[in-house]
Enzyme design. Structure first.
Site, PDB file in Angstrom:
ATOM      1  N   ASP A 187      -8.602 -56.322 -15.148  1.00  0.00           N
ATOM      2  CA  ASP A 187      -9.529 -56.919 -14.322  1.00  0.00           C
ATOM      3  C   ASP A 187      -9.265 -57.994 -13.470  1.00  0.00           C
ATOM      4  O   ASP A 187      -8.789 -59.084 -14.048  1.00  0.00           O
ATOM      5  CB  ASP A 187     -11.070 -57.093 -15.051  1.00  0.00           C
ATOM      6  N   GLU A 231      -5.589 -54.762 -11.427  1.00  0.00           N
ATOM      7  CA  GLU A 231      -6.593 -54.811 -10.356  1.00  0.00           C
ATOM      8  C   GLU A 231      -6.283 -56.091  -9.439  1.00  0.00           C
ATOM      9  O   GLU A 231      -6.740 -56.899  -9.852  1.00  0.00           O
ATOM     10  CB  GLU A 231      -7.898 -54.820 -10.818  1.00  0.00           C
TER      11      GLU A 231
HETATM   12  C1  NOJ Z   1     -13.673 -55.724 -11.005  1.00  0.00           C
HETATM   13  C2  NOJ Z   1     -14.340 -54.441 -11.456  1.00  0.00           C
HETATM   14  O1  NOJ Z   1     -14.035 -53.475 -11.089  1.00  0.00           O
HETATM   15  C3  NOJ Z   1     -16.002 -54.842 -10.965  1.00  0.00           C
HETATM   16  O2  NOJ Z   1     -16.782 -53.648 -11.461  1.00  0.00           O
HETATM   17  C4  NOJ Z   1     -16.532 -55.822 -11.720  1.00  0.00           C
HETATM   18  O3  NOJ Z   1     -17.971 -56.104 -11.143  1.00  0.00           O
HETATM   19  C5  NOJ Z   1     -15.685 -57.310 -11.445  1.00  0.00           C
HETATM   20  N1  NOJ Z   1     -14.397 -57.205 -11.387  1.00  0.00           N
HETATM   21  C6  NOJ Z   1     -16.082 -58.370 -12.177  1.00  0.00           C
HETATM   22  O4  NOJ Z   1     -15.537 -58.005 -13.389  1.00  0.00           O
END
Ligand code: NOJ
Length: 531
Positions: free
Chosen positions: A201, A264
């Site tokens: 993440d 990500e």
């Molecule tokens: C990215 C995640 O995909 C999203 O759903 C989340 O709200 C944020 N990061 C915070 O962790």
């Protein structure tokens, strides 16, 4: 040539854990539910599943606020259910990728409770605490990704803490070696259980400017954008030191065999590819979100493919993402006919494809009435269309109540098309988008050209909104012709002559031998291959 890794040859399928399949009637998807649908995933032909966070969590951000990294939230099941899922998936040749949320914890995590208990607590420095400005205001202008200041005042200890997301998601201090060591142990805990890798993440957020300088204003900001876009995030994210901590994470994975690290990362292409790492490896696959963000026409999409394909260093492997739980669904963004073209694009590009659950059946979005809104972003910044509930509605399996997702009350309402748009119905229709996805997946997995071949954009005459490219590996080749427009069209190039339509988005054309001039129906896509 080195042997490709499994993640370079595979197809990743994202499962939003709360919305895939409920097994106990509480209206929320769970691990046993996922296990019960593995046969479907095998049938579909995908090779790896990424499951969004399943850790114990107060669910303020639906699992991205982790209160314990070493367990499973009861809503999703138990560690035994998790072990069983891994065994059942891997037994079917499916890899399992888990979400890892290192940037922040829940404010209910024992580490944060300790950290906020006093300024002298040994875990104080595990999070990011700063004094107020002389006027009592927050230490700098950093905004939370969900709106409002990124700093929350803690009355008891008289300092602010930083949270890039909700105030219930305090950021960890990755400059503290104890934090890094603790998080490496988390990785080992799950790797030891046999998972095949992590999707990390907000990987580009881990390290911040050590001087906590203000971010500069964004000259292009307008108030229809989320508040986070007011400033350019140059000091609060993508700090050069992030690469160092990513290398360390990769080092942990590399002590195991064949585990993938996916990041990500929302950054422009040239900064995104830096996360492959230079000498020391970083992410195997920094997620490429270009297809989620680029205006949908052949010129812009073609340009982005060229730019990305041209920049990937020789030794690294590209990837493409068509949907995820944070962005509007593809069928909602570009419409159903184009969603089929998008499927053909995703599954014929050079690089590992990631598809989002439900896109293979063309789930569109439902507007979520106020009383059903669950996403904190929508609650914080209403009216800007930022809410992510529409793309998180439950999977649609069959024509039974709640489309077979749950026997209880679903945590989010289903999309209204669920009685007709569901796996059971579409799997029996050879012309459905689901059948198309399946044909595309099987064609890709059996084609050296599509799996590993080079990408070359083809020049042709004619065509209003067409994109054409070749994929070639040695003598194996495939030509892809996509009509992004809603008009009849045609493209002409000598190299088309005599090729056979291997896969078509529209019924009745597969098997046809084409001439140098190929006619295309509105929103039609074709894969051409030598006879
Ligand atoms: C990215 C995640 O995909 C999203 O759903 C989340 O709200 C944020 N990061 C915070 O962790």
């Amino acid at each position: 040539m080195r042997k490709p890794a499994w993640w370079e040859q595979g197809i990743i399928y994202e499962i939003y854990a709360r919305s895939f399949q409920d097994s106990n009637g509480d209206g929320i998807g769970d691990l046993k539910g996922i296990t019960s649908r593995l046969e479907y995933l095998r049938w579909l032909g995908i090779t790896a599943l990424w499951i969004t966070p399943i850790y114990p969590s107060p669910m303020k951000d639906f699992g991205y606020d982790v209160a314990n990294y070493h367990d499973v939230d009861p809503v999703f099941g138990t560690l035994a259910d998790f072990d069983n899922l891994i065994e059942q998936a891997q037994g079917r040749g499916l890899r399992v990728i888990l979400d890892f949320v290192p940037n922040h914890t829940s404010d209910q995590h024992p580490w944060f409770r300790e950290s906020r208990s006093s300024r002298s607590n040994p875990k104080r420095d595990w999070y990011i605490w700063r004094n107020a400005k002389p006027d009592g205001g927050p230490p700098n202008n950093w905004i939370s990704n969900f709106g409002g200041s990124g700093w929350e005042w803690d009355k008891a200890t008289g300092q602010y803490y930083y949270h890039a997301f909700l105030k219930e998601q305090p950021d960890l201090n990755w400059r503290n070696p104890e934090v890094r060591a603790a998080m490496h142990n988390v990785l080992r805990f799950w790797l030891d259980r046999g998972i095949d890798g992590f999707r990390v993440d907000v990987l580009w957020h881990l390290m911040k400017d050590p001087q906590f300088r203000d971010n500069p204003p964004n000259p292009a900001y307008d108030p229809t954008q989320p508040e986070i876009d007011k400033y350019l995030q140059i000091h609060s994210a993508d700090h050069p030191d992030t690469h160092y901590v990513v290398q360390e994470i990769r080092g942990v994975l590399d002590t195991y065999k064949d585990r993938v690290l996916i990041g990500e990362i929302y950054l422009p292409i040239e900064r995104l590819v830096a996360y492959y790492g230079r000498e020391a490896g970083e992410a195997h696959l920094p997620f490429n979100f270009q297809l989620l963000q680029t205006p949908w026409n052949s010129r812009r999409v073609g340009a982005v493919i060229r730019e990305y394909d041209g920049i990937i260093p020789e030794q690294h492997w590209p990837n493409w993402v068509l949907g995820n739980h944070d962005k509007p669904r593809i069928a909602a963004r570009i419409g159903h006919p184009q969603a089929r073209v998008a499927a053909m694009l995703l599954l014929t590009l050079r690089g590992t494809p990631t598809l989002y659950y439900g896109d293979e059946i063309g789930i569109a979005e439902r507007a979520i009435a106020k009383e059903f809104v669950r996403d904190p972003w929508e609650r914080n910044e209403p009216g800007l269309g930022l809410g992510r509930d529409p793309q998180r509605t439950p999977m649609q399996w069959d024509g039974s109540p709640n489309a077979g997702f749950t026997t209880g009350i679903p945590w989010l309402p289903l999309s209204p098309d669920c009685s007709t748009c569901n796996v059971e119905r579409l799997s029996n229709d050879p012309d459905s988008i689901l059948s198309l996805y399946r044909r595309l997946i099987f064609w890709r997995q059996g084609s050296a050209a599509l799996m590993e071949g080079k990408y070359r954009q083809i020049e042709f005459s004619g065509g209003g909104d067409l994109l054409c490219y070749e994929r070639r590996a040695g003598s194996d080749r495939a030509i892809v012709l996509l009509n992004f427009g809603a008009a009849h069209d045609a493209a002409e190039a000598p190299e088309f002559a005599g090729l056979k339509i291997a896969v078509a988005t529209h019924a009745g054309r597969e098997g046809e031998i084409v001439d140098a001039k190929v006619k295309l129906q509105p929103n039609e896509g074709l894969i051409l291959a030598p006879v």
